[in-house]
Scaffold this motif. Structure first.
Motif, PDB file in Angstrom:
ATOM      1  N   GLN A 109      -3.212  10.556  -7.287  1.00 31.14           N
ATOM      2  CA  GLN A 109      -4.646  10.811  -7.109  1.00 31.14           C
ATOM      3  C   GLN A 109      -5.043  11.047  -5.660  1.00 31.14           C
ATOM      4  O   GLN A 109      -5.904  11.871  -5.368  1.00 31.14           O
ATOM      5  CB  GLN A 109      -5.467   9.621  -7.653  1.00 31.14           C
ATOM      6  CG  GLN A 109      -5.386   9.470  -9.158  1.00 31.14           C
ATOM      7  CD  GLN A 109      -4.247   8.541  -9.572  1.00 31.14           C
ATOM      8  OE1 GLN A 109      -3.397   8.202  -8.744  1.00 31.14           O
ATOM      9  NE2 GLN A 109      -4.241   8.130 -10.837  1.00 31.14           N
ATOM     10  N   GLU A 110      -4.384  10.360  -4.733  1.00 37.60           N
ATOM     11  CA  GLU A 110      -4.806  10.404  -3.334  1.00 37.60           C
ATOM     12  C   GLU A 110      -4.176  11.599  -2.615  1.00 37.60           C
ATOM     13  O   GLU A 110      -2.974  11.840  -2.740  1.00 37.60           O
ATOM     14  CB  GLU A 110      -4.406   9.110  -2.629  1.00 37.60           C
ATOM     15  CG  GLU A 110      -4.984   8.979  -1.219  1.00 37.60           C
ATOM     16  CD  GLU A 110      -4.647   7.617  -0.604  1.00 37.60           C
ATOM     17  OE1 GLU A 110      -4.864   7.492   0.623  1.00 37.60           O
ATOM     18  OE2 GLU A 110      -4.223   6.715  -1.339  1.00 37.60           O
ATOM     19  N   GLY A 111      -4.995  12.342  -1.882  1.00 36.73           N
ATOM     20  CA  GLY A 111      -4.464  13.488  -1.126  1.00 36.73           C
ATOM     21  C   GLY A 111      -5.282  13.679   0.155  1.00 36.73           C
ATOM     22  O   GLY A 111      -5.843  12.744   0.690  1.00 36.73           O
ATOM     23  N   GLU A 141       0.830  -1.202   0.000  1.00 35.30           N
ATOM     24  CA  GLU A 141       0.000   0.000   0.000  1.00 35.30           C
ATOM     25  C   GLU A 141       0.868   1.257   0.000  1.00 35.30           C
ATOM     26  O   GLU A 141       0.604   2.220  -0.738  1.00 35.30           O
ATOM     27  CB  GLU A 141      -0.912  -0.003   1.229  1.00 35.30           C
ATOM     28  CG  GLU A 141      -1.803   1.245   1.328  1.00 35.30           C
ATOM     29  CD  GLU A 141      -2.562   1.303   2.644  1.00 35.30           C
ATOM     30  OE1 GLU A 141      -3.668   1.872   2.657  1.00 35.30           O
ATOM     31  OE2 GLU A 141      -2.037   0.788   3.658  1.00 35.30           O
ATOM     32  N   GLN A 142       1.903   1.254   0.814  1.00 34.96           N
ATOM     33  CA  GLN A 142       2.797   2.405   0.877  1.00 34.96           C
ATOM     34  C   GLN A 142       3.546   2.602  -0.439  1.00 34.96           C
ATOM     35  O   GLN A 142       3.728   3.740  -0.894  1.00 34.96           O
ATOM     36  CB  GLN A 142       3.780   2.220   2.037  1.00 34.96           C
ATOM     37  CG  GLN A 142       3.129   2.338   3.397  1.00 34.96           C
ATOM     38  CD  GLN A 142       4.028   1.857   4.513  1.00 34.96           C
ATOM     39  OE1 GLN A 142       4.939   1.041   4.302  1.00 34.96           O
ATOM     40  NE2 GLN A 142       3.776   2.342   5.732  1.00 34.96           N
ATOM     41  N   THR A 143       3.960   1.513  -1.047  1.00 39.17           N
ATOM     42  CA  THR A 143       4.660   1.620  -2.340  1.00 39.17           C
ATOM     43  C   THR A 143       3.748   2.217  -3.398  1.00 39.17           C
ATOM     44  O   THR A 143       4.169   3.094  -4.170  1.00 39.17           O
ATOM     45  CB  THR A 143       5.162   0.232  -2.785  1.00 39.17           C
ATOM     46  OG1 THR A 143       6.026  -0.298  -1.777  1.00 39.17           O
ATOM     47  CG2 THR A 143       5.895   0.309  -4.105  1.00 39.17           C
ATOM     48  N   ARG A 144       2.487   1.759  -3.441  1.00 37.41           N
ATOM     49  CA  ARG A 144       1.536   2.305  -4.412  1.00 37.41           C
ATOM     50  C   ARG A 144       1.293   3.790  -4.163  1.00 37.41           C
ATOM     51  O   ARG A 144       1.228   4.591  -5.096  1.00 37.41           O
ATOM     52  CB  ARG A 144       0.196   1.538  -4.347  1.00 37.41           C
ATOM     53  CG  ARG A 144       0.228   0.160  -4.977  1.00 37.41           C
ATOM     54  CD  ARG A 144      -1.190  -0.379  -5.189  1.00 37.41           C
ATOM     55  NE  ARG A 144      -1.950  -0.431  -3.943  1.00 37.41           N
ATOM     56  CZ  ARG A 144      -1.940  -1.475  -3.104  1.00 37.41           C
ATOM     57  NH1 ARG A 144      -1.190  -2.547  -3.376  1.00 37.41           N
ATOM     58  NH2 ARG A 144      -2.656  -1.453  -1.992  1.00 37.41           N
ATOM     59  N   TYR A 145       1.174   4.176  -2.885  1.00 33.28           N
ATOM     60  CA  TYR A 145       0.912   5.578  -2.539  1.00 33.28           C
ATOM     61  C   TYR A 145       2.044   6.492  -3.021  1.00 33.28           C
ATOM     62  O   TYR A 145       1.810   7.582  -3.553  1.00 33.28           O
ATOM     63  CB  TYR A 145       0.744   5.716  -1.027  1.00 33.28           C
ATOM     64  CG  TYR A 145       0.526   7.135  -0.567  1.00 33.28           C
ATOM     65  CD1 TYR A 145      -0.723   7.750  -0.691  1.00 33.28           C
ATOM     66  CD2 TYR A 145       1.573   7.872  -0.010  1.00 33.28           C
ATOM     67  CE1 TYR A 145      -0.915   9.056  -0.274  1.00 33.28           C
ATOM     68  CE2 TYR A 145       1.381   9.174   0.415  1.00 33.28           C
ATOM     69  CZ  TYR A 145       0.134   9.761   0.280  1.00 33.28           C
ATOM     70  OH  TYR A 145      -0.055  11.052   0.684  1.00 33.28           O
TER      71      TYR A 145
END
Length: 422
Positions: free
Chosen positions: A419-421, A410-414
């Motif tokens: 898109q996520e903020g 999950e951290q790697t994808r983030y």
């Protein structure tokens, strides 16, 4: 072990003592030990002729042993006339079968004769500490260029020379700036130079540093380390700089910052770490405090204008092994250490083995990188590949029995998304 036919060392009888010191240093070099174990089987440097112009120390000896175990056909010469440890040079020849052309205190003429001897080996990879091999090839041995796979460079001064060559379009083969690896300059330059420069000053003078005014000329990674260690000894540390960002950093680190001409009148010690020429000059000698100790921690002996000091002096004597005391006409004394050469090697033993372990592991892995490239690199100064830097750090942490966290998926994808903020 076959003893090389061609070499030039001070005394083969010193080899036993040199071997014991090399083995002592080896205990503090776990990353190189791991690389030797790994690559003595794979032999990625088999058939590769390699010439190294490096400080002939116990740590360099262990680098050379690792390269030889990986298959390299290696020859060494010194990168400074006063940095050779003669017992180490003897051990490399007598016990490890590695040709060495280096004698402590050798003349300038003999120094360059040794460089030419290393180049007579017809290297396809050079390993420099100061760019003397690369410079000599371009100036005097262009016949070697065609077969060159590339070179590596250990120190800031050499990288500066090489980048100047590249900027002028003069560099005719690729060179990897090992000096700029994070595992080199963050640790070797800061902690290695910090400890070894102070060691050289203390061994040469046996003068108490606590309570003295200690000026560091230049606040790069080496200067940072020297200032930090001098402060730890209880000195009142002054930093002089020409770059505003570094000067500001020194202020924020708690040091006084002022022009060198002002610091010279206050200083009990002045140590240069700038990589530039004549940073301590006649105008500084003229105002220098009586008894001031001058030392250089840069690669070449040009940072202190020694000819200007000689011209000013009424008298010169050598009260201690590594100290030249110049007496000026007004009676003031200026004490120059190690003839203005890099004090950590000329008056002491150089960097601790534990930091050279990382620097020389970078050297070894970069040599293998040059040897195994399917396509030759561009003729410019290259950075150390990130994966090599990370591998050296990983192996060093493992040797220190230090464990770190790893990212979750999950951290790697983030970290790779936008898109996520909030």
């Amino acid at each position: 072990m076959a003893i090389p036919d061609k070499c030039d060392i001070a005394d083969p009888a010193l080899s036993g003592a040199g071997r014991r010191r090399i083995e002592w240093a080896w205990q503090e070099m776990p990353v190189l030990r791991e690389l030797m174990a790994r690559y003595s089987r794979e032999q990625p440097l088999k058939g590769i002729r390699l010439s190294g112009c490096l400080h002939i120390t116990t740590e360099t000896a262990n680098l050379a042993r690792t390269l030889k175990a990986a298959g390299a056909d290696i020859v060494l010469c010194a990168s400074n006339p006063l940095s050779t440890q003669d017992d180490v040079a003897a051990a490399l020849v007598e016990h490890y079968g590695i040709p060495v052309f280096a004698v402590r205190g050798e003349s300038t003429e003999r120094y360059y004769r040794h460089i030419d001897a290393a180049l007579d080996h017809q290297p396809v990879i050079t390993m420099d500490d100061g760019a003397d091999l690369v410079s000599r090839i371009h100036q005097s041995r262009p016949d070697l260029v065609e077969n060159m796979l590339g070179g590596t460079e250990e120190t800031t001064t050499g990288v500066i020379r090489l980048r100047a060559m590249a900027a002028e379009g003069a560099l005719r083969f690729p060179v990897i700036a090992v000096n700029d690896a994070m595992t080199k300059h963050l640790f070797d330059n800061r902690y290695g130079t910090g400890q070894s420069a102070l060691d050289g000053v203390i061994r040469a003078t046996n003068i108490l540093i606590a309570g003295k005014t200690f000026t560091v000329v230049g606040y790069g990674w080496c200067g940072r380390g020297i200032a930090m260690r001098a402060k730890g000894h209880g000195a009142n540390v002054v930093v002089t700089e020409v770059e505003p960002l570094r000067a500001l950093e020194a202020v924020m680190d708690g040091f006084r910052v002022m022009p060198l001409v002002e610091a010279a009148a206050l200083s009990d010690f002045i140590v240069t770490a700038s990589g530039d020429k004549h940073v301590v000059d006649k105008i500084h000698f003229e105002v220098m405090k009586d008894g001031c100790v001058l030392a250089n921690s840069g690669h070449f002996n040009v940072e202190i204008n020694i000819p200007a000091l000689e011209a000013l002096a009424a008298d010169k004597q050598r009260p201690r092994k590594s100290v030249d005391e110049y007496r000026l006409p007004d009676g003031r004394r200026i004490r120059l250490l190690a003839e203005g050469r890099l004090v950590n090697l000329a008056a002491a033993e150089g960097h601790p083995s534990a930091v050279m372990d990382m620097s020389f592991s970078n050297q070894a892995l970069c040599a293998m990188h040059l040897a195994t490239q399917t396509q030759r690199l561009d003729n410019r100064v290259h950075g150390v590949p990130v994966e090599i830097d990370q591998e050296v750090a990983r192996l060093k942490l493992a040797a220190m029995n230090v464990q770190i966290d790893t990212l979750t998926s999950e951290q790697t994808r983030y970290l790779s998304s936008w898109q996520e903020g909030t």
